[in-house]
Design an enzyme around this catalytic site. Structure first.
Site, PDB file in Angstrom:
ATOM      1  N   GLU A 158      11.840   2.891  14.690  1.00 18.81           N
ATOM      2  CA  GLU A 158      10.947   3.953  14.218  1.00 18.81           C
ATOM      3  C   GLU A 158       9.702   3.967  15.085  1.00 18.81           C
ATOM      4  O   GLU A 158       9.583   3.195  16.040  1.00 18.81           O
ATOM      5  CB  GLU A 158      10.582   3.736  12.743  1.00 18.81           C
ATOM      6  CG  GLU A 158       9.944   2.394  12.444  1.00 18.81           C
ATOM      7  CD  GLU A 158       9.737   2.153  10.950  1.00 18.81           C
ATOM      8  OE1 GLU A 158       9.671   3.130  10.196  1.00 18.81           O
ATOM      9  OE2 GLU A 158       9.650   0.981  10.564  1.00 18.81           O
TER      10      GLU A 158
ATOM     11  N   LYS B 153       6.685  -1.850   2.078  1.00 22.66           N
ATOM     12  CA  LYS B 153       5.463  -1.263   2.655  1.00 22.66           C
ATOM     13  C   LYS B 153       4.266  -2.189   2.426  1.00 22.66           C
ATOM     14  O   LYS B 153       3.414  -1.952   1.574  1.00 22.66           O
ATOM     15  CB  LYS B 153       5.207   0.122   2.071  1.00 22.66           C
ATOM     16  CG  LYS B 153       4.237   0.974   2.907  1.00 22.66           C
ATOM     17  CD  LYS B 153       4.195   2.382   2.375  1.00 22.66           C
ATOM     18  CE  LYS B 153       3.178   3.243   3.129  1.00 22.66           C
ATOM     19  NZ  LYS B 153       3.606   3.513   4.528  1.00 22.66           N
TER      20      LYS B 153
ATOM     21  N   TYR C  14       0.834  -1.201   0.000  1.00 17.85           N
ATOM     22  CA  TYR C  14       0.000   0.000   0.000  1.00 17.85           C
ATOM     23  C   TYR C  14       0.871   1.254   0.000  1.00 17.85           C
ATOM     24  O   TYR C  14       2.050   1.217   0.321  1.00 17.85           O
ATOM     25  CB  TYR C  14      -0.952   0.007   1.199  1.00 17.85           C
ATOM     26  CG  TYR C  14      -0.321   0.411   2.514  1.00 17.85           C
ATOM     27  CD1 TYR C  14      -0.496   1.704   3.025  1.00 17.85           C
ATOM     28  CD2 TYR C  14       0.445  -0.483   3.257  1.00 17.85           C
ATOM     29  CE1 TYR C  14       0.066   2.072   4.227  1.00 17.85           C
ATOM     30  CE2 TYR C  14       1.014  -0.117   4.466  1.00 17.85           C
ATOM     31  CZ  TYR C  14       0.821   1.165   4.949  1.00 17.85           C
ATOM     32  OH  TYR C  14       1.393   1.531   6.145  1.00 17.85           O
TER      33      TYR C  14
ATOM     34  N   LEU D 170      11.016   1.528   7.621  1.00 22.02           N
ATOM     35  CA  LEU D 170      10.484   1.948   6.328  1.00 22.02           C
ATOM     36  C   LEU D 170      11.298   3.128   5.808  1.00 22.02           C
ATOM     37  O   LEU D 170      11.647   4.028   6.572  1.00 22.02           O
ATOM     38  CB  LEU D 170       9.017   2.348   6.468  1.00 22.02           C
ATOM     39  CG  LEU D 170       8.313   2.735   5.162  1.00 22.02           C
ATOM     40  CD1 LEU D 170       8.157   1.520   4.258  1.00 22.02           C
ATOM     41  CD2 LEU D 170       6.954   3.364   5.446  1.00 22.02           C
TER      42      LEU D 170
END
Length: 286
Positions: free
Chosen positions: A179, A147, A33, A204
């Site tokens: 993160e 992702k 996505y 990411l």
């Protein structure tokens, strides 16, 4: 108001869009996505999101179902059809549908869906108060640079943060921050250095992160890409997260310990302002 969504070549009212129960995105979370922010009906950081979409699809062997020109046109059309002035465009591409099996066929037709969400990106009240976050072990899969829609761990972590009176979490692995639950995490040291985790499979590769680092360097703010601990973050002058939906969002405490004076940092707020100005300028020029 019923939104118009896109599904496999059709524009449909949201309550009429149906995906097969055998779709591998539903059965195996076998899907990629992307989320693109929209301000004034304009797409922000779009080229970066498209490039990352292609990398993620290639990494798990899903073919792009439309051309780059068609994809851009779909984004413009869904914004127009829904009169989206400020918010997000969500895009998802799954491998497709077939009877449940861990092994998949090579000739599946990908499922492409898109929808919009109205979100007050500019007037987000958290930009004024900052986020309180808690730390938590990073239990996600190893390939976080891809992702995918495998977001259950992050969802449960966000719920844990909410139940504990916090706004979000930061994940920790081997004693170092990777993160936030759905954003990249950064600190500004007391000597004025912007520190962020270096790119790897541990996190990411954020599009907003990349834009912010470029702007910071242009503004002659020293940047270091390296790992750092929760303790170093707690001792920092400022902290913030970056993402397509949050832009640049101040973090004011970690595990109950205030960062700096416990208020959004001046440098963080300036970076947020510069990022928004830059993105609006780029979007208007396209």
């Amino acid at each position: 108001m019923t939104r118009t969504v896109y599904l496999n070549g059709q524009w449909l009212p949201e309550d009429q869009a149906k995906v097969s129960i055998f779709d591998r995105g539903y059965v195996f979370a076998d899907a990629i996505y992307e989320v693109t922010a929209v301000i004034g009906g304009k797409l922000l950081d779009y080229p970066g999101h498209t490039a990352r979409l292609k990398r993620s699809l290639e990494a798990i062997g899903i073919s792009m179902p439309v051309s780059e020109d068609e994809l851009l046109d779909l984004h413009h059309t869904i914004v127009e059809k829904n009169g989206l002035d400020q918010g997000l465009v969500y895009l998802q591409i799954s491998r497709g549908a077939e009877d449940r099996n861990f092994l998949f066929s090579d000739n599946l037709t990908p499922t492409l869906s898109m929808f919009t969400q109205v979100v007050p990106l500019l007037a987000n009240p958290k930009a004024e108060t900052g986020l309180a976050v808690i730390s938590m072990p990073d239990g996600r899969w190893a390939n976080r640079q891809i992702k995918t829609v495998q977001l259950l761990y992050s969802s449960l972590a966000k719920m844990e943060a909410k139940n504990r009176g916090a706004d979000d979490v930061i994940f920790v692995e081997d004693g170092l921050i990777t993160e936030a639950s759905s954003a990249n995490f950064h600190i500004i040291t007391k000597s004025g250095v912007l520190v962020t985790r270096q790119l790897s499979n541990a996190l990411l590769h954020g599009i907003t992160r990349s834009s912010v680092l470029s702007l910071a360097l242009t503004a002659q703010l020293k940047v270091e890409e390296r790992a750092f601990s929760v303790e170093e973050a707690q001792d920092a002058a400022e902290a913030f997260i970056t993402s397509a939906g949050a832009f640049v969002m101040p973090v004011v405490s970690i595990d109950g310990t205030s960062i700096g004076d416990g208020k959004p940092g001046k440098t963080t707020l300036r970076i947020r302002e510069i990022y928004i100005e830059d993105q609006l300028s780029r979007a208007m020029a396209r």
